[in-house]
Design a protein around this motif. Structure first.
Motif, PDB file in Angstrom:
ATOM      1  N   VAL A 115      -8.355  -5.982   2.110  1.00  0.00           N
ATOM      2  CA  VAL A 115      -7.229  -4.572   2.046  1.00  0.00           C
ATOM      3  C   VAL A 115      -6.666  -4.993   0.581  1.00  0.00           C
ATOM      4  O   VAL A 115      -6.950  -6.615   0.295  1.00  0.00           O
ATOM      5  N   SER A 116      -5.632  -4.379   0.100  1.00  0.00           N
ATOM      6  CA  SER A 116      -5.053  -4.760  -1.291  1.00  0.00           C
ATOM      7  C   SER A 116      -4.067  -5.270  -0.933  1.00  0.00           C
ATOM      8  O   SER A 116      -2.904  -4.859   0.056  1.00  0.00           O
ATOM      9  N   PRO A 117      -3.405  -6.415  -1.859  1.00  0.00           N
ATOM     10  CA  PRO A 117      -2.387  -6.592  -1.668  1.00  0.00           C
ATOM     11  C   PRO A 117      -1.310  -6.160  -3.190  1.00  0.00           C
ATOM     12  O   PRO A 117      -0.240  -6.319  -2.795  1.00  0.00           O
ATOM     13  N   VAL A 118      -1.722  -4.920  -3.123  1.00  0.00           N
ATOM     14  CA  VAL A 118      -0.840  -4.354  -3.864  1.00  0.00           C
ATOM     15  C   VAL A 118      -0.131  -2.869  -3.449  1.00  0.00           C
ATOM     16  O   VAL A 118      -1.062  -2.353  -3.429  1.00  0.00           O
ATOM     17  N   GLY A 119       0.995  -3.050  -4.601  1.00  0.00           N
ATOM     18  CA  GLY A 119       1.847  -1.598  -3.486  1.00  0.00           C
ATOM     19  C   GLY A 119       1.539  -0.210  -5.134  1.00  0.00           C
ATOM     20  O   GLY A 119       0.858  -1.172  -5.100  1.00  0.00           O
ATOM     21  N   TYR A 120       1.636   0.739  -3.763  1.00  0.00           N
ATOM     22  CA  TYR A 120       1.540   1.739  -4.558  1.00  0.00           C
ATOM     23  C   TYR A 120       2.573   2.072  -5.664  1.00  0.00           C
ATOM     24  O   TYR A 120       3.902   2.025  -5.417  1.00  0.00           O
ATOM     25  N   HIS A 121       1.546   2.189  -6.926  1.00  0.00           N
ATOM     26  CA  HIS A 121       2.950   2.935  -7.783  1.00  0.00           C
ATOM     27  C   HIS A 121       3.489   4.378  -8.111  1.00  0.00           C
ATOM     28  O   HIS A 121       2.961   5.020  -7.659  1.00  0.00           O
ATOM     29  N   ASN A 122       4.957   4.384  -7.207  1.00  0.00           N
ATOM     30  CA  ASN A 122       4.964   5.782  -7.078  1.00  0.00           C
ATOM     31  C   ASN A 122       5.884   6.502  -8.437  1.00  0.00           C
ATOM     32  O   ASN A 122       6.642   6.906  -7.463  1.00  0.00           O
ATOM     33  N   VAL A 123       5.876   5.845  -9.251  1.00  0.00           N
ATOM     34  CA  VAL A 123       7.037   6.341 -10.359  1.00  0.00           C
ATOM     35  C   VAL A 123       5.800   8.175 -10.736  1.00  0.00           C
ATOM     36  O   VAL A 123       4.751   8.201 -11.307  1.00  0.00           O
ATOM     37  N   ILE A 145       9.403  -2.106  -6.757  1.00  0.00           N
ATOM     38  CA  ILE A 145      10.093  -3.185  -6.560  1.00  0.00           C
ATOM     39  C   ILE A 145      10.044  -2.880  -8.126  1.00  0.00           C
ATOM     40  O   ILE A 145       8.825  -3.273  -8.568  1.00  0.00           O
ATOM     41  N   ALA A 146      10.775  -3.368  -8.961  1.00  0.00           N
ATOM     42  CA  ALA A 146      10.086  -3.041 -11.158  1.00  0.00           C
ATOM     43  C   ALA A 146       9.611  -4.560 -10.871  1.00  0.00           C
ATOM     44  O   ALA A 146       9.952  -5.660 -10.207  1.00  0.00           O
ATOM     45  N   PRO A 147       8.710  -4.791 -12.199  1.00  0.00           N
ATOM     46  CA  PRO A 147       9.023  -4.106 -13.373  1.00  0.00           C
ATOM     47  C   PRO A 147       7.923  -3.103 -13.150  1.00  0.00           C
ATOM     48  O   PRO A 147       7.939  -1.487 -13.882  1.00  0.00           O
ATOM     49  N   ALA A 148       7.225  -3.190 -12.371  1.00  0.00           N
ATOM     50  CA  ALA A 148       5.611  -2.351 -11.636  1.00  0.00           C
ATOM     51  C   ALA A 148       6.593  -0.937 -10.893  1.00  0.00           C
ATOM     52  O   ALA A 148       5.193  -0.052 -10.706  1.00  0.00           O
ATOM     53  N   TYR A 149       7.730  -1.161 -10.239  1.00  0.00           N
ATOM     54  CA  TYR A 149       7.736  -0.072  -9.792  1.00  0.00           C
ATOM     55  C   TYR A 149       7.107   0.225  -8.747  1.00  0.00           C
ATOM     56  O   TYR A 149       6.489   1.493  -7.963  1.00  0.00           O
ATOM     57  N   ARG A 150       7.013  -0.695  -7.660  1.00  0.00           N
ATOM     58  CA  ARG A 150       5.276  -0.690  -6.742  1.00  0.00           C
ATOM     59  C   ARG A 150       6.665   0.016  -5.196  1.00  0.00           C
ATOM     60  O   ARG A 150       7.204  -1.179  -5.127  1.00  0.00           O
ATOM     61  N   GLU A 151       5.801   1.007  -4.665  1.00  0.00           N
ATOM     62  CA  GLU A 151       6.361   0.915  -3.277  1.00  0.00           C
ATOM     63  C   GLU A 151       5.940  -0.299  -2.449  1.00  0.00           C
ATOM     64  O   GLU A 151       4.809  -0.832  -2.026  1.00  0.00           O
ATOM     65  N   THR A 152       6.460  -1.173  -1.780  1.00  0.00           N
ATOM     66  CA  THR A 152       6.180  -2.282  -1.633  1.00  0.00           C
ATOM     67  C   THR A 152       6.358  -1.809   0.368  1.00  0.00           C
ATOM     68  O   THR A 152       7.795  -2.315   0.799  1.00  0.00           O
ATOM     69  N   LEU A 153       5.434  -2.118   1.602  1.00  0.00           N
ATOM     70  CA  LEU A 153       5.851  -2.180   2.490  1.00  0.00           C
ATOM     71  C   LEU A 153       6.109  -3.949   3.111  1.00  0.00           C
ATOM     72  O   LEU A 153       5.509  -4.803   2.616  1.00  0.00           O
ATOM     73  N   CYS A 154       5.977  -3.583   4.614  1.00  0.00           N
ATOM     74  CA  CYS A 154       5.495  -4.917   4.851  1.00  0.00           C
ATOM     75  C   CYS A 154       4.540  -6.220   5.081  1.00  0.00           C
ATOM     76  O   CYS A 154       3.936  -6.679   5.370  1.00  0.00           O
ATOM     77  N   TYR A 155       3.673  -4.806   5.127  1.00  0.00           N
ATOM     78  CA  TYR A 155       1.773  -4.136   5.184  1.00  0.00           C
ATOM     79  C   TYR A 155       1.644  -5.699   4.022  1.00  0.00           C
ATOM     80  O   TYR A 155       1.140  -6.553   3.835  1.00  0.00           O
ATOM     81  N   THR A 156       2.269  -5.061   3.015  1.00  0.00           N
ATOM     82  CA  THR A 156       1.960  -5.663   1.554  1.00  0.00           C
ATOM     83  C   THR A 156       2.203  -6.905   1.745  1.00  0.00           C
ATOM     84  O   THR A 156       1.586  -8.203   0.957  1.00  0.00           O
ATOM     85  N   VAL A 157       3.555  -7.706   1.707  1.00  0.00           N
ATOM     86  CA  VAL A 157       3.796  -8.937   2.258  1.00  0.00           C
ATOM     87  C   VAL A 157       3.250  -9.070   2.544  1.00  0.00           C
ATOM     88  O   VAL A 157       2.812 -10.740   2.270  1.00  0.00           O
ATOM     89  N   ALA A 158       2.669  -9.279   4.025  1.00  0.00           N
ATOM     90  CA  ALA A 158       1.396  -9.364   4.841  1.00  0.00           C
ATOM     91  C   ALA A 158       0.303  -9.898   4.365  1.00  0.00           C
ATOM     92  O   ALA A 158       0.412 -11.752   4.200  1.00  0.00           O
ATOM     93  N   ALA A 159       0.041  -9.420   3.519  1.00  0.00           N
ATOM     94  CA  ALA A 159      -1.374  -9.979   2.798  1.00  0.00           C
ATOM     95  C   ALA A 159      -1.319 -10.484   2.220  1.00  0.00           C
ATOM     96  O   ALA A 159      -2.095 -11.206   1.578  1.00  0.00           O
ATOM     97  N   LEU A 199      -3.103   5.656 -15.645  1.00  0.00           N
ATOM     98  CA  LEU A 199      -3.874   6.297 -14.191  1.00  0.00           C
ATOM     99  C   LEU A 199      -3.598   6.317 -13.011  1.00  0.00           C
ATOM    100  O   LEU A 199      -2.287   4.993 -13.185  1.00  0.00           O
ATOM    101  N   SER A 200      -3.296   6.915 -11.931  1.00  0.00           N
ATOM    102  CA  SER A 200      -2.616   6.776 -10.563  1.00  0.00           C
ATOM    103  C   SER A 200      -3.513   7.430  -9.624  1.00  0.00           C
ATOM    104  O   SER A 200      -4.640   7.834  -9.614  1.00  0.00           O
ATOM    105  N   GLY A 201      -3.316   6.778  -7.948  1.00  0.00           N
ATOM    106  CA  GLY A 201      -3.622   6.617  -7.081  1.00  0.00           C
ATOM    107  C   GLY A 201      -3.414   6.664  -6.276  1.00  0.00           C
ATOM    108  O   GLY A 201      -3.198   5.219  -6.135  1.00  0.00           O
ATOM    109  N   LYS A 202      -2.973   6.858  -4.667  1.00  0.00           N
ATOM    110  CA  LYS A 202      -2.157   6.516  -3.913  1.00  0.00           C
ATOM    111  C   LYS A 202      -3.424   6.507  -2.697  1.00  0.00           C
ATOM    112  O   LYS A 202      -4.692   7.195  -2.831  1.00  0.00           O
ATOM    113  N   ARG A 203      -3.275   5.567  -1.979  1.00  0.00           N
ATOM    114  CA  ARG A 203      -4.021   4.984  -1.281  1.00  0.00           C
ATOM    115  C   ARG A 203      -4.099   4.808   0.202  1.00  0.00           C
ATOM    116  O   ARG A 203      -2.897   3.920   0.800  1.00  0.00           O
TER     117      ARG A 203
END
Length: 647
Positions: free
Chosen positions: A57-65, A308-322, A249-253
């Motif tokens: 899976v991806s370890p990168v949070g979604y950039h939701n700006v 989380i800045a500077p990328a303003y990615r929406e970070t979930l507990c799942y992302t941290v675990a990854a 470019l953007s897109g949510k998964r």
């Protein structure tokens, strides 16, 4: 949770690595998905050659700006009201030359240079989560003066790029086209700073070289011949779809979606291409492993840690675990990793991490959890395996959770040390009669905390060859005056520093200084720096503009003498300068403020050492454990956490 069966080709991630505009230099083919009619297909355990494969899976949070729609650019500068704002890196010279260039070609343009605009000459850092009073005032001045266009600069360091770009971003948000002037290695950071704050294309003009290394004549020549044509083009041509595609470019998964299937070596290459690693091998972040890590935290997979800045990615507990899986930390370290991720959202800790001066993040633990899990606080502490693994997690979290990329928005001129972690020796604190750090910050003795800080150097430890507490304090004060931010100490007069003190030295100090607070007060009084040294650093080694173009050295001395935050006073000559300075009293400045200097008892308990590390601010986060913590860790060989409590 479901393992999604949509197997994405690597090129899809060009659309989802949102804060790294040019993340791909190659694509890695994924294994094809099995042809099945069911919603969820089984993941193969091996490829056709019998090699084990991993579904990651991806370890990168979604950039939701949300991206703004930028205003149309004018076709000419004729008659336009143009603000040249900022002030870093000799902007007083280059902006003045740009003003001449504009008026020579467009004599009816109205130019506002620095203070001509108003009280606020730049907006400063722009945050999508709430604007500062300074940004709002800057935008109001642009509107009041009916400004049509903004030219911001100069960007010549990691921190000033965020600050100067903030003016352009603030202008774009209220429909005013802008261009930002920067040195070559900061152009990518200008673009990513804009995208991460919702501006699809932040136009730039590239200055050829390092501003402060050029003479006034070179600065004017380059501004006229090289920067001005770029500025004019940037302000008078429309933003294209190709530019937007390049930068924004953007897109949510789905957070637990399988993004790639491959062998171990293929996974390493895929992660490297996507800039998910620090260059070292990673544990493949599979949903199965992540699920095991999530058992060790009280939070659910979709619990939002923060944006989380500077990328303003929406970070979930799942992302941290990854990222915890990838770093190789044991699964029982997951509560610590969550707290680190929460600390990344704290601006007081985070604000220095993009600087060219190379602040390296690090962390220390307090509380019984550190003792239970074996986080080392003894001789060689940061080199112990568990401590190093946590440092590795910080590195990956910087990349994938924060969105920090070396050479793009993490700009250390000579690079960065590897992050380190350790624990404070609270039992040694107890023997000295001192409170551990977290208690001085208002936490209970048996609360579990992690404190994130950043340092400009690892340090050079001092060995006091005396048991006299007052002399040891004096030696520590001397070292504090030597350990400044930005090399010679040309920026703020009082800075953050972390001090390591081994138990033998702490016990000697405690004979006179009955608390860390009392020791800190003595250090504030004695750790004073000669104003003449401060002036030399500020004048000849300034991180921004050249001061010798503004005033004489003596004028600079008297300027700092009158400056309130220097806290200049006529004080007794420090003992380490007697014999060199004959005067009984000299003019000195303060190097410490109350509350900026954590004093930590840690390290080799058989050695008399202390070590001073200048750096940035701190963020302390309480570590939350699940209610069944003891039941979870008992099969792993750990005792109950209550066994590690202190009275």
């Amino acid at each position: 949770m479901n393992q999604k069966n949509s197997i994405l080709h690597a090129i899809f991630f060009t659309l989802t690595l949102l804060s790294a505009p040019l993340a791909f230099s190659a694509t890695i083919p994924a294994q094809s998905a099995p042809d099945c009619a069911e919603e969820v297909c089984p993941i193969p355990s091996a490829n056709e050659s019998g090699e084990q494969v991993f579904a990651i899976v991806s370890p990168v949070g979604y950039h939701n700006v949300e991206m703004i729609k930028q205003a149309l650019r004018p076709t000419t500068l004729k008659g336009k009201r143009i603000a040249l704002v900022g002030g870093s890196f000799n902007a007083d010279i280059t902006h003045a030359e740009l003003k001449k260039c504009i008026l020579e070609k467009y004599p009816d343009a109205k130019i506002f240079l620095f203070e001509e605009l108003g009280e606020v000459v730049l907006a400063g850092p722009f945050s999508v989560e709430g604007q500062s009073a300074k940004v709002k005032k800057f935008q109001k001045e642009l509107k009041d003066k009916k400004i049509d266009l903004v030219i911001a600069g100069n960007c010549g360091c990691g921190l000033c790029t965020v600050k100067e770009s903030g003016s352009s971003i603030a202008a774009e948000y209220i429909g005013i086209p802008s261009v930002t002037v920067g040195a070559p290695s900061f152009i990518a950071q200008i673009h990513s700073t804009g995208v991460n704050r919702g501006v699809p294309v932040l136009r730039t003009a590239e200055y050829p070289g390092a501003f402060s290394s050029h003479s006034p004549e070179e600065l004017r020549k380059n501004a006229r011949q090289i920067v001005w044509p770029q500025v004019e083009k940037a302000l008078t041509t429309q933003i294209t779809d190709a530019e937007i595609k390049q930068y924004a470019l953007s897109g949510k998964r789905p957070y637990d979606e399988t993004v790639y299937i491959g062998t171990f070596s293929e996974v390493q290459e895929f992660c490297a291409v996507n800039e998910w690693t620090d260059g070292l091998p990673v544990v493949p972040p599979t949903d199965e492993l992540i699920s095991e890590y999530l058992k060790f935290t009280p939070f659910k997979a979709d619990f939002k840690i923060g944006t989380i800045a500077p990328a303003y990615r929406e970070t979930l507990c799942y992302t941290v675990a990854a990222n915890a899986v990838m770093s190789g930390v044991p699964k029982e370290f997951m509560p610590i990793c969550v707290a680190i991720a929460q600390g990344l959202g704290n601006g007081e800790f985070r604000r220095t991490l993009a600087s060219t001066h190379g602040w390296t993040p690090y962390a220390w633990l307090n509380g019984p959890l550190a003792r239970q899990l074996g986080i080392d606080s003894a001789q060689g502490m940061i080199s112990e395996e568990k401590n190093k693994a946590l440092g590795r997690f910080i590195d990956l979290a910087m990349l994938n959770i924060g969105g920090y990329y070396v050479k793009e928005n993490r700009m250390g001129s000579f690079g960065y040390l590897t992050p380190w972690t350790f624990a404070e020796d609270e039992e040694a604190c107890k023997r000295a009669g001192w409170d551990p750090y977290h208690v001085t910050q208002g936490y209970k003795l048996n609360s579990n905390t992690i404190t994130l800080g950043s340092a400009l150097e690892w340090g050079n430890n001092v060995t006091p060859s005396t048991d006299d507490p007052e002399m040891i304090m004096g030696l520590l004060a001397w070292d504090i005056t030597e350990k400044q931010q930005n090399g010679l100490g040309n920026t703020q007069p009082q800075v953050f520093r972390t001090v390591f003190i081994t138990e033998p030295v702490a016990l000697d100090l405690a004979k006179k200084y009955k608390s860390k607070d009392a020791l800190e007060d003595a250090l504030i009084e004695n750790a004073r720096r000669p104003l003449w040294m401060r002036t030399c650093a500020y004048y000849w080694a300034n991180t921004g503009s050249r001061q010798d173009q503004k005033r004489s050295f003596n004028s600079e001395y008297h300027y700092l003498l009158q400056k309130e935050d220097e806290k200049a006073e006529l004080t007794p000559t420090p003992f380490w300068l007697k014999g060199i300075v004959k005067d009984e009293k000299i003019m000195t400045i303060a190097t410490m403020n109350k509350g900026q200097t954590p004093l930590l008892v840690t390290g080799d308990s058989a050695r008399n050492k202390f070590q001073v590390m200048p750096g940035g601010g701190y963020a302390t986060v309480e570590i939350k454990l699940p209610k069944n913590w003891n039941e979870l860790v008992e099969p792993l060989g750990y005792g109950k956490i209550e066994e590690f409590w202190l009275k």
